[in-house]
Motif scaffolding. Structure first.
Motif, PDB file in Angstrom:
ATOM      1  N   LEU A  53     129.171   4.619 102.908  1.00 58.60           N
ATOM      2  CA  LEU A  53     128.821   6.001 103.211  1.00 58.60           C
ATOM      3  C   LEU A  53     127.515   6.035 103.996  1.00 58.60           C
ATOM      4  CD1 LEU A  53     129.537   7.777  99.786  1.00 58.60           C
ATOM      5  CD2 LEU A  53     131.030   7.642 101.791  1.00 58.60           C
ATOM      6  N   ARG A  54     127.309   7.095 104.746  1.00 53.30           N
ATOM      7  CA  ARG A  54     126.045   7.277 105.478  1.00 53.30           C
ATOM      8  C   ARG A  54     124.959   7.799 104.559  1.00 53.30           C
ATOM      9  NH1 ARG A  54     128.997   9.886 110.548  1.00 53.30           N
ATOM     10  NH2 ARG A  54     129.543   7.944 111.595  1.00 53.30           N
ATOM     11  N   GLN A  55     125.360   8.156 103.359  1.00 55.63           N
ATOM     12  CA  GLN A  55     124.404   8.669 102.385  1.00 55.63           C
ATOM     13  C   GLN A  55     124.068   7.576 101.379  1.00 55.63           C
ATOM     14  OE1 GLN A  55     127.199  11.674 101.273  1.00 55.63           O
ATOM     15  NE2 GLN A  55     125.831  13.297 101.978  1.00 55.63           N
ATOM     16  N   ALA A  56     122.922   7.734 100.744  1.00 52.40           N
ATOM     17  CA  ALA A  56     122.489   6.808  99.697  1.00 52.40           C
ATOM     18  C   ALA A  56     121.932   7.638  98.546  1.00 52.40           C
ATOM     19  CB  ALA A  56     121.430   5.860 100.236  1.00 52.40           C
ATOM     20  N   LEU A  57     121.692   6.972  97.452  1.00 49.64           N
ATOM     21  CA  LEU A  57     121.192   7.644  96.255  1.00 49.64           C
ATOM     22  C   LEU A  57     119.792   7.126  95.932  1.00 49.64           C
ATOM     23  CD1 LEU A  57     121.696   9.477  93.786  1.00 49.64           C
ATOM     24  CD2 LEU A  57     122.768   7.499  92.679  1.00 49.64           C
ATOM     25  N   PRO A  58     118.759   7.975  96.091  1.00 49.56           N
ATOM     26  CA  PRO A  58     117.410   7.532  95.707  1.00 49.56           C
ATOM     27  C   PRO A  58     117.302   7.472  94.186  1.00 49.56           C
ATOM     28  CG  PRO A  58     117.364   9.826  96.372  1.00 49.56           C
ATOM     29  CD  PRO A  58     118.760   9.346  96.603  1.00 49.56           C
ATOM     30  N   TRP A  59     116.486   6.551  93.680  1.00 46.72           N
ATOM     31  CA  TRP A  59     116.352   6.401  92.225  1.00 46.72           C
ATOM     32  C   TRP A  59     115.915   7.709  91.565  1.00 46.72           C
ATOM     33  CZ3 TRP A  59     118.020   3.842  88.323  1.00 46.72           C
ATOM     34  CH2 TRP A  59     117.440   4.068  87.077  1.00 46.72           C
ATOM     35  N   GLU A  60     115.046   8.451  92.216  1.00 38.72           N
ATOM     36  CA  GLU A  60     114.520   9.685  91.627  1.00 38.72           C
ATOM     37  C   GLU A  60     115.617  10.691  91.306  1.00 38.72           C
ATOM     38  OE1 GLU A  60     113.329   8.350  94.589  1.00 38.72           O
ATOM     39  OE2 GLU A  60     111.685   7.338  93.559  1.00 38.72           O
ATOM     40  N   ASP A  82     119.340   5.824 105.687  1.00 37.14           N
ATOM     41  CA  ASP A  82     118.153   5.257 106.323  1.00 37.14           C
ATOM     42  C   ASP A  82     116.885   5.541 105.537  1.00 37.14           C
ATOM     43  OD1 ASP A  82     119.749   4.272 108.319  1.00 37.14           O
ATOM     44  OD2 ASP A  82     119.339   5.911 109.711  1.00 37.14           O
ATOM     45  N   GLU A  83     116.782   6.726 104.950  1.00 38.80           N
ATOM     46  CA  GLU A  83     115.576   7.066 104.186  1.00 38.80           C
ATOM     47  C   GLU A  83     115.428   6.218 102.937  1.00 38.80           C
ATOM     48  OE1 GLU A  83     114.671  11.183 103.483  1.00 38.80           O
ATOM     49  OE2 GLU A  83     115.696  11.764 105.326  1.00 38.80           O
ATOM     50  N   VAL A  84     116.530   5.863 102.298  1.00 37.07           N
ATOM     51  CA  VAL A  84     116.475   5.073 101.066  1.00 37.07           C
ATOM     52  C   VAL A  84     116.365   3.582 101.374  1.00 37.07           C
ATOM     53  CG1 VAL A  84     117.722   4.435  98.965  1.00 37.07           C
ATOM     54  CG2 VAL A  84     117.734   6.810  99.750  1.00 37.07           C
TER      55      VAL A  84
END
Length: 191
Positions: A53-60, A82-84
């Motif tokens: 996926l182009r999305q990711a899951l930040p730990w927060e 990209d942000e994660v």
């Protein structure tokens, strides 16, 4: 409650909303090497032919990380991949395959997995699974070592205090019991 788990055991775990909907699965664990913690997860879709996926899951945004699923409130928890991932990659988060050397020059082996300590609020790197160097005993098995708080990490080597060799354990439960004593010893106190 704290729990130790291997990063490789988290991959392919479903990401489930608190409403009970499986919305993704963990593709990779993303580490912040400087902070010694999990910064998030890259994701893939659910199903046999689903790709990254182009999305990711930040730990927060993780509500909890359990033995069978990663729980989130809802899909608004996802951020740009990209942000994660980019921030962790810039911090040299790659350690798999790195040689483990003590500060006295002893080769302990190479990293095969990362041990994560999961608490209610964070996921910290607690140690490493390593394939020990031939000079340390039977080859082909793996052992676990605790993470020293002050550690040098590069793409080629992980430099650890020589005391780590005294805490090489054959399984995660033994490592879990040894970590408090190791941390106490590294902080200058005798356990």
């Amino acid at each position: 409650m704290n729990a130790l788990m291997l990063a490789s055991d988290i991959t392919k775990r479903p990401v489930v909303t608190l409403g009970g909907e499986a919305v993704a699965q963990v593709r990779d664990v993303v580490f912040d090497g400087h902070a010694g913690r999990v910064s998030g997860f890259t994701l893939s879709g659910r199903g046999l032919f689903s790709g990254p996926l182009r999305q990711a899951l930040p730990w927060e945004a993780v509500s909890s990380l359990g033995p069978h699923a990663v729980m989130i409130h809802d899909e608004t928890a996802f951020e740009s991949r990209d942000e994660v991932a980019d921030s962790a990659e810039a911090a040299n988060g790659h350690v798999l395959g790195a040689r483990v050397l003590t500060d006295t020059g002893t080769d302990l082996g190479h990293v095969t997995d990362v041990v994560i300590e999961v608490t209610a609020s964070q996921a910290l790197v607690a140690g490493y699974e390593i394939a020990p160097a031939k000079s340390l005993g039977p080859h082909g098995r793996t052992v676990f070592i605790p993470l020293a708080r002050t550690i040098a990490v590069s793409g080629e080597a992980l430099v650890v205090p020589a005391a780590v060799a005294d805490y090489m354990m054959d399984d995660l439960s033994a490592l879990e019991k040894a970590i408090p004593e190791f941390r106490s010893r590294m902080s200058g106190k005798e356990a």
